[in-house]
Scaffold this motif. Structure first.
Motif, PDB file in Angstrom:
ATOM      1  N   THR A 188       0.856  -1.187   0.000  1.00 10.58           N
ATOM      2  CA  THR A 188       0.000   0.000   0.000  1.00 10.58           C
ATOM      3  C   THR A 188       0.890   1.234   0.000  1.00 10.58           C
ATOM      4  O   THR A 188       1.895   1.284   0.709  1.00 10.58           O
ATOM      5  CB  THR A 188      -0.878   0.015   1.263  1.00 10.58           C
ATOM      6  OG1 THR A 188      -1.629  -1.191   1.333  1.00 10.58           O
ATOM      7  CG2 THR A 188      -1.814   1.222   1.272  1.00 10.58           C
ATOM      8  N   ILE A 199      -4.264   7.573  -0.241  1.00 11.77           N
ATOM      9  CA  ILE A 199      -3.768   6.293  -0.736  1.00 11.77           C
ATOM     10  C   ILE A 199      -3.569   6.394  -2.249  1.00 11.77           C
ATOM     11  O   ILE A 199      -4.510   6.686  -2.985  1.00 11.77           O
ATOM     12  CB  ILE A 199      -4.745   5.149  -0.408  1.00 11.77           C
ATOM     13  CG1 ILE A 199      -4.863   4.977   1.110  1.00 11.77           C
ATOM     14  CG2 ILE A 199      -4.292   3.837  -1.060  1.00 11.77           C
ATOM     15  CD1 ILE A 199      -5.955   4.005   1.524  1.00 11.77           C
ATOM     16  N   PRO A 202      -3.579   0.867  -3.494  1.00 16.52           N
ATOM     17  CA  PRO A 202      -4.102  -0.013  -2.445  1.00 16.52           C
ATOM     18  C   PRO A 202      -3.264  -1.274  -2.326  1.00 16.52           C
ATOM     19  O   PRO A 202      -2.640  -1.719  -3.297  1.00 16.52           O
ATOM     20  CB  PRO A 202      -5.523  -0.326  -2.925  1.00 16.52           C
ATOM     21  CG  PRO A 202      -5.454  -0.186  -4.414  1.00 16.52           C
ATOM     22  CD  PRO A 202      -4.439   0.895  -4.689  1.00 16.52           C
ATOM     23  N   GLY A 203      -3.259  -1.840  -1.142  1.00 21.57           N
ATOM     24  CA  GLY A 203      -2.490  -3.060  -0.906  1.00 21.57           C
ATOM     25  C   GLY A 203      -3.034  -3.808   0.287  1.00 21.57           C
ATOM     26  O   GLY A 203      -4.208  -3.676   0.649  1.00 21.57           O
ATOM     27  N   THR A 206      -5.162  -1.854   4.367  1.00 22.59           N
ATOM     28  CA  THR A 206      -6.343  -1.281   3.728  1.00 22.59           C
ATOM     29  C   THR A 206      -6.634   0.142   4.204  1.00 22.59           C
ATOM     30  O   THR A 206      -6.060   0.618   5.186  1.00 22.59           O
ATOM     31  CB  THR A 206      -7.574  -2.150   3.999  1.00 22.59           C
ATOM     32  OG1 THR A 206      -7.883  -2.078   5.418  1.00 22.59           O
ATOM     33  CG2 THR A 206      -7.322  -3.605   3.616  1.00 22.59           C
ATOM     34  N   GLN A 207      -7.556   0.787   3.504  1.00 18.25           N
ATOM     35  CA  GLN A 207      -7.988   2.128   3.905  1.00 18.25           C
ATOM     36  C   GLN A 207      -8.566   2.100   5.315  1.00 18.25           C
ATOM     37  O   GLN A 207      -8.314   3.012   6.110  1.00 18.25           O
ATOM     38  CB  GLN A 207      -9.032   2.650   2.919  1.00 18.25           C
ATOM     39  CG  GLN A 207      -9.454   4.095   3.174  1.00 18.25           C
ATOM     40  CD  GLN A 207     -10.403   4.615   2.101  1.00 18.25           C
ATOM     41  OE1 GLN A 207     -11.061   3.842   1.404  1.00 18.25           O
ATOM     42  NE2 GLN A 207     -10.471   5.921   1.949  1.00 18.25           N
ATOM     43  N   ALA A 337      -7.234  -3.910  -3.641  1.00 18.93           N
ATOM     44  CA  ALA A 337      -5.927  -4.048  -4.273  1.00 18.93           C
ATOM     45  C   ALA A 337      -5.995  -5.037  -5.432  1.00 18.93           C
ATOM     46  O   ALA A 337      -5.382  -4.817  -6.486  1.00 18.93           O
ATOM     47  CB  ALA A 337      -4.895  -4.512  -3.249  1.00 18.93           C
TER      48      ALA A 337
END
Length: 353
Positions: A188, A199, A202-203, A206-207, A337
């Motif tokens: 991320t 962000i 994404p990865g 997470t958010q 992601a």
């Protein structure tokens, strides 16, 4: 150039043999060479982050545009201040929560970081990986290793050393085989240079994870949109990425309609003499008719799908699939992601049925 392939197991890096190999790999990096190595996310292509020529060599080996920033990898928090003008409070909080781990932070660069490493930007992307082989290599190399994914630009990121060799054999001095990676999608990336954290990629973090630590965290709208033509602030924002050699299309809609559409398309492609592939889940694997049907695991296991994604895209190439279709996946948690990578791999070809 002949690329040397060595094997090191993460649980045996304290052995005398592993130490000798890591010391030699570190010396390659210190002298301006390149080494591909495992991280917990994907394999990285490492060079000395503070050596402009090393960064230029990374771009050349990958065939990567030079305005696409590299991520600087460190192996201890004490290394961060040299790279940045200041360490903001938000960065300290995120480091405490997620480092070492699959999170990259974008901060204002210091003069110590060459513009060749940052893609010409006044910001620098920094990550502290949790993989022990990566950490040991970074220390042996002097503490600062620039490392994008260890693939030719635009290809699926490598989750196995053999994919690094497939793309980079003859282009780099060494590849370290540390086995299959655990996460399977890149880190991320969160930009901390503005008023609100954003962000950019994404990865696995997470958010929702970031919001629990920082409060408000926004998602950059360019993540799932067409490329804007603007200078990318993070890897993967501007250029086509992760793509298999054939044509990939994502199909969205109710399951029965998705299956019917994909089977119709693969039948037409087969009739035209083209080899077909389908990326699906365990729940639907038996419903498809194609030359290569690959399941990414259960549709309820977001992490498992992420871990399998790039491997399956590589397998399509190994099977010489020319026309491929993928189911879409829920965009919650790590699924965001997965869909980000899939959409880029498909060149934004998404069909709703």
């Amino acid at each position: 150039m002949q690329t040397e392939l060595i094997q090191i197991e993460e649980n045996s890096i304290e052995s005398s043999a592993a130490k000798v190999q890591l010391r030699r790999a570190g010396q390659i990096l210190r002298s301006g060479g390149l080494v591909a190595f495992p991280t917990e996310t994907v394999y990285g292509l490492g060079g000395d982050a503070l050596n402009p020529e090393s960064s230029r060599r990374i771009y050349a080996a990958k065939g990567r545009p030079s305005d696409n920033p590299l991520i600087v990898h460190i192996a201890e928090m004490e290394a961060l201040p040299l790279l940045v003008r200041e360490v903001p409070e938000a960065a300290g909080k995120l480091a405490q929560a997620f480092w070492p781990g699959p999170l990259t932070m974008i901060l204002h660069r210091s003069a110590a970081v060459p513009l060749e490493t940052t893609g010409g930007l006044e910001t620098v992307a920094v990550r502290f990986p949790s993989n022990r082989i990566a950490q040991a290599l970074i220390r042996e190399a002097g503490g600062y290793v620039a490392a994008p994914s260890a693939n030719r630009s635009g290809r699926p990121s490598p989750t196995l050393a053999r994919y690094c060799m497939e793309d980079l054999d003859g282009r780099v001095e060494m590849v370290i085989d540390g086995g299959e990676v655990g996460i399977g999608v890149e880190s991320t990336i969160v930009d901390l240079t503005g008023e609100t954290p954003v962000i950019l990629r994404p990865g696995f973090v997470t958010q929702e994870d970031l919001r629990r630590v920082l409060g408000e965290v926004e998602m950059d709208r360019a993540i799932i949109s067409e490329d804007s033509g603007q200078a990318p602030k993070a890897p993967g924002m501007k250029y086509r990425h992760y793509a298999p050699r054939g044509t990939l299309t994502i199909v969205e809609g109710e399951r029965d309609k998705v299956v019917a559409y994909i089977n119709g398309q693969t039948k037409e492609a087969a009739a035209a003499g083209r080899k077909t592939g389908v990326l699906c889940t365990d729940e639907t694997r038996g419903l498809y008719r194609a030359d290569c049907v690959r399941s990414a695991g259960s549709g309820t296991d977001e992490a498992g799908v992420a871990r399998a994604l790039f491997r399956i895209l590589r397998e399509f190439d190994e099977e010489e699939a020319q026309v491929m279709f993928s189911e879409s996946f829920p965009e919650s948690g790590v699924g965001q992601a997965v869909m980000n990578r899939l959409i880029k791999a498909a060149g934004h070809r998404v069909k709703e049925v």
